[in-house]
Design an enzyme around this catalytic site. Structure first.
Site, PDB file in Angstrom:
ATOM      1  N   ARG A  77      23.091  35.308  36.850  1.00 20.28           N
ATOM      2  CA  ARG A  77      21.860  34.635  37.266  1.00 20.28           C
ATOM      3  C   ARG A  77      22.190  33.224  37.748  1.00 20.28           C
ATOM      4  NH1 ARG A  77      19.195  33.165  33.459  1.00 20.28           N
ATOM      5  NH2 ARG A  77      20.350  34.043  31.735  1.00 20.28           N
ATOM      6  N   TYR A 218      22.989  40.626  42.517  1.00 18.47           N
ATOM      7  CA  TYR A 218      23.389  40.860  41.129  1.00 18.47           C
ATOM      8  C   TYR A 218      22.263  40.781  40.113  1.00 18.47           C
ATOM      9  CZ  TYR A 218      26.338  40.955  37.055  1.00 18.47           C
ATOM     10  OH  TYR A 218      26.928  41.320  35.881  1.00 18.47           O
ATOM     11  N   LYS A 227      13.929  40.228  34.741  1.00 19.72           N
ATOM     12  CA  LYS A 227      13.577  38.869  34.333  1.00 19.72           C
ATOM     13  C   LYS A 227      12.455  38.289  35.211  1.00 19.72           C
ATOM     14  CE  LYS A 227      16.390  38.494  30.890  1.00 19.72           C
ATOM     15  NZ  LYS A 227      17.540  39.198  30.585  1.00 19.72           N
ATOM     16  N   HIS A 247      11.476  37.476  25.626  1.00 19.43           N
ATOM     17  CA  HIS A 247      12.871  37.891  25.797  1.00 19.43           C
ATOM     18  C   HIS A 247      13.373  38.438  24.459  1.00 19.43           C
ATOM     19  CE1 HIS A 247      17.140  36.481  27.253  1.00 19.43           C
ATOM     20  NE2 HIS A 247      16.907  37.739  27.559  1.00 19.43           N
ATOM     21  N   SER A 269      20.474  34.870  26.436  1.00 15.43           N
ATOM     22  CA  SER A 269      21.345  35.812  27.134  1.00 15.43           C
ATOM     23  C   SER A 269      22.742  35.811  26.525  1.00 15.43           C
ATOM     24  CB  SER A 269      21.425  35.430  28.607  1.00 15.43           C
ATOM     25  OG  SER A 269      20.135  35.455  29.164  1.00 15.43           O
ATOM     26  N   CYS A 271      23.642  36.736  23.553  1.00 15.55           N
ATOM     27  CA  CYS A 271      23.673  36.259  22.169  1.00 15.55           C
ATOM     28  C   CYS A 271      23.268  37.334  21.163  1.00 15.55           C
ATOM     29  CB  CYS A 271      22.798  35.021  22.011  1.00 15.55           C
ATOM     30  SG  CYS A 271      23.476  33.598  22.880  1.00 15.55           S
ATOM     31  N   ASP A 294      15.820  43.980  25.383  1.00 16.13           N
ATOM     32  CA  ASP A 294      15.811  42.724  26.153  1.00 16.13           C
ATOM     33  C   ASP A 294      14.420  42.096  26.293  1.00 16.13           C
ATOM     34  OD1 ASP A 294      17.528  40.888  27.617  1.00 16.13           O
ATOM     35  OD2 ASP A 294      16.511  41.519  29.434  1.00 16.13           O
ATOM     36  N   ARG A 387      28.756  44.169  33.276  1.00 18.14           N
ATOM     37  CA  ARG A 387      27.617  44.857  32.652  1.00 18.14           C
ATOM     38  C   ARG A 387      27.681  46.367  32.828  1.00 18.14           C
ATOM     39  NH1 ARG A 387      23.257  41.485  30.289  1.00 18.14           N
ATOM     40  NH2 ARG A 387      24.098  39.407  30.620  1.00 18.14           N
TER      41      ARG A 387
HETATM   42  P1  GTP Z   1      21.735  39.740  27.499  1.00 22.22           P
HETATM   43  O1  GTP Z   1      21.762  41.167  27.857  1.00 22.22           O
HETATM   44  O2  GTP Z   1      22.493  38.856  28.429  1.00 22.22           O
HETATM   45  O3  GTP Z   1      20.354  39.199  27.308  1.00 22.22           O
HETATM   46  O4  GTP Z   1      22.579  39.573  26.115  1.00 22.22           O
HETATM   47  P2  GTP Z   1      22.248  40.130  24.654  1.00 22.22           P
HETATM   48  O5  GTP Z   1      21.415  39.134  23.933  1.00 22.22           O
HETATM   49  O6  GTP Z   1      21.757  41.512  24.720  1.00 22.22           O
HETATM   50  O7  GTP Z   1      23.678  40.066  23.951  1.00 22.22           O
HETATM   51  P3  GTP Z   1      24.650  41.266  23.512  1.00 22.22           P
HETATM   52  O8  GTP Z   1      24.086  42.066  22.385  1.00 22.22           O
HETATM   53  O9  GTP Z   1      25.070  42.011  24.698  1.00 22.22           O
HETATM   54  O10 GTP Z   1      25.860  40.420  22.945  1.00 22.22           O
HETATM   55  C1  GTP Z   1      26.526  39.449  23.724  1.00 22.22           C
HETATM   56  C2  GTP Z   1      27.890  39.189  23.171  1.00 22.22           C
HETATM   57  O11 GTP Z   1      27.783  38.737  21.821  1.00 22.22           O
HETATM   58  C3  GTP Z   1      28.758  40.422  23.157  1.00 22.22           C
HETATM   59  O12 GTP Z   1      30.065  40.078  23.533  1.00 22.22           O
HETATM   60  C4  GTP Z   1      28.729  40.864  21.718  1.00 22.22           C
HETATM   61  O13 GTP Z   1      29.895  41.538  21.349  1.00 22.22           O
HETATM   62  C5  GTP Z   1      28.556  39.553  20.963  1.00 22.22           C
HETATM   63  N1  GTP Z   1      27.822  39.752  19.686  1.00 22.22           N
HETATM   64  C6  GTP Z   1      26.661  40.440  19.510  1.00 22.22           C
HETATM   65  N2  GTP Z   1      26.297  40.459  18.195  1.00 22.22           N
HETATM   66  C7  GTP Z   1      27.235  39.757  17.534  1.00 22.22           C
HETATM   67  C8  GTP Z   1      27.423  39.412  16.160  1.00 22.22           C
HETATM   68  O14 GTP Z   1      26.645  39.767  15.275  1.00 22.22           O
HETATM   69  N3  GTP Z   1      28.520  38.638  15.865  1.00 22.22           N
HETATM   70  C9  GTP Z   1      29.396  38.236  16.829  1.00 22.22           C
HETATM   71  N4  GTP Z   1      30.440  37.489  16.447  1.00 22.22           N
HETATM   72  N5  GTP Z   1      29.269  38.560  18.140  1.00 22.22           N
HETATM   73  C10 GTP Z   1      28.196  39.305  18.487  1.00 22.22           C
HETATM   74  C1  SPV Z   2      20.275  37.982  30.876  1.00 23.07           C
HETATM   75  O1  SPV Z   2      20.938  37.133  31.485  1.00 23.07           O
HETATM   76  O2  SPV Z   2      19.505  37.683  29.941  1.00 23.07           O
HETATM   77  C2  SPV Z   2      20.397  39.405  31.250  1.00 23.07           C
HETATM   78  C3  SPV Z   2      21.106  39.704  32.460  1.00 23.07           C
HETATM   79  O3  SPV Z   2      19.870  40.279  30.587  1.00 23.07           O
HETATM   80  S1  SPV Z   2      20.138  39.469  33.846  1.00 23.07           S
HETATM   81  O4  SPV Z   2      19.420  40.691  34.141  1.00 23.07           O
HETATM   82  O5  SPV Z   2      21.072  39.150  34.934  1.00 23.07           O
HETATM   83  O6  SPV Z   2      19.183  38.397  33.643  1.00 23.07           O
HETATM   84 MN    MN Z   3      21.327  42.632  26.460  1.00 21.50          MN
END
Ligand code: GTP
Ligand code: SPV
Ligand code: MN
Length: 607
Positions: A77, A218, A227, A247, A269, A271, A294, A387
């Site tokens: 983004r 992208y 989003k 979110h 994002s 996290c 999400d 992704r």
């Molecule tokens: P978006 O799709 O961008 O909104 O991200 P998201 O909030 O869905 O995050 P996602 O669950 O994909 O995790 C992002 C990164 O954080 C990944 O590399 C995970 O492996 C890492 N992660 C997720 N949960 C944990 C956790 O409990 N501990 C740690 N250390 N890392 C984590």
């Molecule tokens: C985020 O950045 O929170 C995502 C990926 O889930 S995107 O769809 O690019 O915003």
């Molecule tokens: Mn996600």
């Protein structure tokens, strides 16, 4: 190019007019109405493979799946190119980029003029949330990217069914979402693998409920149902209509006693939303089911409970860090196939790989830029924001209610972020208003999900900083107002979590992932009044033994647990000026209540 309305698969007047208008402006070679069928998806995939844009993965590894590599300058983004073009600048607020809507439309109209030369214009009807919902929420994306058309089929209810529903009982409203990669092809000009433009605009007109995107192919820049619509435009609808577009992941949790709870969680994002949404609990007897990873739309039901619906149909998940040990359920989901992988690495036998998928790195790969790679290369094989795009229905943990337009009652809301210091593993807030204060002051280290520096701590209210479609002060006021918008409101309890606290030597203190079930169990214990907590200046934090550590006592000994749960007065005192700076930035429209909450926090830390 004019639209042959006798050939168009709809009678929707406003839609036909808009499609004609856009075609006249952008001058595509042809117009194609997406029906959302498997044949269509397969055909688009085959065309992209033939054009050199996509690579079909080995059928024995990932059935019916494609690999894409984006332009290296189009990987995330673009927050600095994202605009909220409300009539009045003050309505976009101090956290959004703003331009006068008429000026912005004039600028973009010139960019769009002829921008689809040599390309097909895809008309992509979609519905956010179940099509049979009481009041389905439609959108139509016009895009010159087949990658977008394929991705939208996974991420939304797309094609013939929503198009037909859009004219049921008269023409229904839809959000027009215009997208172009901004790379016209003049006669004789060869295409590139990933067309895009160095000039990018991700633009929202909140009063018109319209989205104009230009120059990027992208993710959140191009899949406009996500989003742009479901958060930025929907947050404006939600403010006007008395609900919340957030979110947030949605998780269904069943306790060993068989009692069901629903938890919504807002983390910025990259996290941890997708991971928590697909959690495999390590605590025996607990069952977790995925309802959304999400986005959550939350409305009051008649009895005054907040009910959450996930408007999406698929996962657009962060690949790095996703593996059998961290997120086995995501691995099962993508291993079924029918998925799109973007900017990951490829194995020599036609599969995909990324950092964190396996403990041992493959000896040889092709990295996301298409270069040969070995563990000695010293670079990341996959882009940190690479992704997977995969259908929700394939998740082994999918909860039955995922497709129920009525949604599920939310018992607890979690706010969280990525903080190496200061913020304890979990904190319970004292009531809704305190929860809003904690949500509004939430902070997190930036990640690769957006362009710009990574690892910089910034305030990210309710994990919505890049996604609030209006003034952030008004947004916080709307959160505070929620309990007064239903005569009998039962607000969920609000918690604040941080899976990412680190030791002095930079290691995560808490194992996270499946072990986050231990924190969820404590949260449920608090809902039930059975779990122990100590009052601290920031809220209620578990006592040393309140979180079940059976099986991880060695990894998380008492000293580590104390560190994970610590509320350090000095660390928190260092937050105060940062919160003050943040509130000052939010300006006049920040509710006064938040300033008195800050005074209270200050007093509590001094006591
Ligand atoms: P978006 O799709 O961008 O909104 O991200 P998201 O909030 O869905 O995050 P996602 O669950 O994909 O995790 C992002 C990164 O954080 C990944 O590399 C995970 O492996 C890492 N992660 C997720 N949960 C944990 C956790 O409990 N501990 C740690 N250390 N890392 C984590
Ligand atoms: C985020 O950045 O929170 C995502 C990926 O889930 S995107 O769809 O690019 O915003
Ligand atoms: Mn996600």
């Amino acid at each position: 190019m004019s639209v042959d309305t006798t050939q168009a698969p709809t009678t929707h007047k406003a839609l036909l007019e808009w499609v004609s208008e856009v075609a006249a402006l952008t001058e595509p070679d042809s117009i194609y109405w997406c029906d959302g069928s498997q044949e269509e998806y397969d055909r688009l995939g085959a065309e992209l493979v033939a054009a050199g844009t996509a690579i079909r993965l080995n059928e024995d590894k990932k059935k019916n799946s494609y690999y894409f590599a984006s332009d290296p300058d189009d990987v995330a983004r673009v927050e600095d190119r994202t605009f909220i073009c409300s009539q009045n600048e003050a309505d976009a607020g101090p956290t959004n980029n703003w331009r006068d809507p008429a000026e912005m439309k004039a600028t973009l109209t010139e960019l769009y003029r002829g921008c689809m030369h040599g390309r097909t214009m895809y008309v992509i009807p979609f519905c956010m949330g179940p099509i049979d919902a009481e009041d389905p929420t439609f959108g139509v994306e016009i895009s010159d990217s087949a990658y977008v058309a394929m991705s939208m089929r996974i991420m939304t209810r797309m094609g013939k069914a929503p198009l037909e529903a859009m004219t049921k009982g008269g023409d229904r409203a839809f959000v027009p979402c215009l997208h172009s990669v901004g790379y016209p092809l003049e006669p004789g000009q060869a295409d590139v693998a990933w067309p895009c433009n160095t000039e990018k605009y991700i633009v929202h007109f909140p009063e018109d409920r319209a989205i104009w995107s230009y120059g990027s192919g992208y993710g959140g820049n191009a899949l406009l149902g996500k989003k742009c619509y479901s958060l930025r435009i929907a947050s404006v609808m939600a403010r006007d209509e008395g609900w919340l577009a957030e979110h947030m992941l949605i998780l269904k949790l069943t306790s060993p006693a068989g009692k069901v709870y629903h938890i919504a969680g807002a983390f910025p994002s990259a996290c941890g939303k997708t991971n928590l949404a697909m959690i495999e609990p390590t605590l025996p007897g607990w069952k977790a089911e995925t309802l959304g990873d999400d986005i959550a739309w939350m409305r009051f039901d008649e009895e005054g409970y907040l009910r959450a619906v996930n408007p999406e149909n698929g996962f657009f998940g962060v690949a790095p860090g996703t593996g059998e040990s961290s997120n086995p359920n995501a691995m099962k989901t993508i291993n079924i196939g029918n998925s799109i992988f973007t900017n990951v690495a490829r194995t020599l036998d036609g599969d995909v790989w990324w950092e964190g998928m396996t403990d041992e790195k493959p000896a040889e790969l092709i990295d996301w830029k298409g270069n040969p790679w070995t563990p000695a290369s010293g670079t990341k094989a996959a882009h940190p924001n690479s992704r997977f795009t995969t259908p929700m229905e394939q998740a082994p943990t999918l909860g039955a209610e995922w497709n129920d337009g009525k949604g599920v009652r939310i018992d607890a809301i979690l706010f969280g972020g990525r903080r190496a210091t200061t913020v304890p593993l979990v904190t319970e807030t004292s009531d809704w208003a305190h929860g809003v204060f904690m949500g509004a002051t939430c902070s997190s280290e930036t990640t690769a999900a957006a362009t710009g520096a990574v690892g910089v701590v910034r305030r990210d209210p309710m994990a919505m900083l890049p996604f609030i479609g209006y003034n952030a002060g008004d947004y916080i006021q709307h959160w505070l107002d929620m309990p007064s918008l239903h005569e009998n409101a039962h607000m969920p309890k609000v918690f604040y979590v941080n899976w990412f606290r680190k030791s002095a030597d930079g290691k995560f203190l808490w194992p996270g992932f499946g072990d986050n079930s231990r924190v969820l169990a404590w949260i449920v214990g608090r809902l039930e009044g059975t779990a122990d907590a100590a009052r601290t200046p920031i809220g209620y934090v578990p006592t040393l033994d309140a979180i079940d550590r059976t099986g991880i006592e060695d990894e998380v000994d008492d000293a580590t647990m104390a560190e994970v749960l610590k509320v350090d007065t000095e660390e928190w005192q260092r937050e105060l000026p940062l919160i003050k700076e943040w509130f000052t930035k939010l300006g006049e429209r920040l509710p006064q209540q938040l300033w008195s909450d800050l005074d209270q926090l200050k007093a509590a830390l001094e006591a």
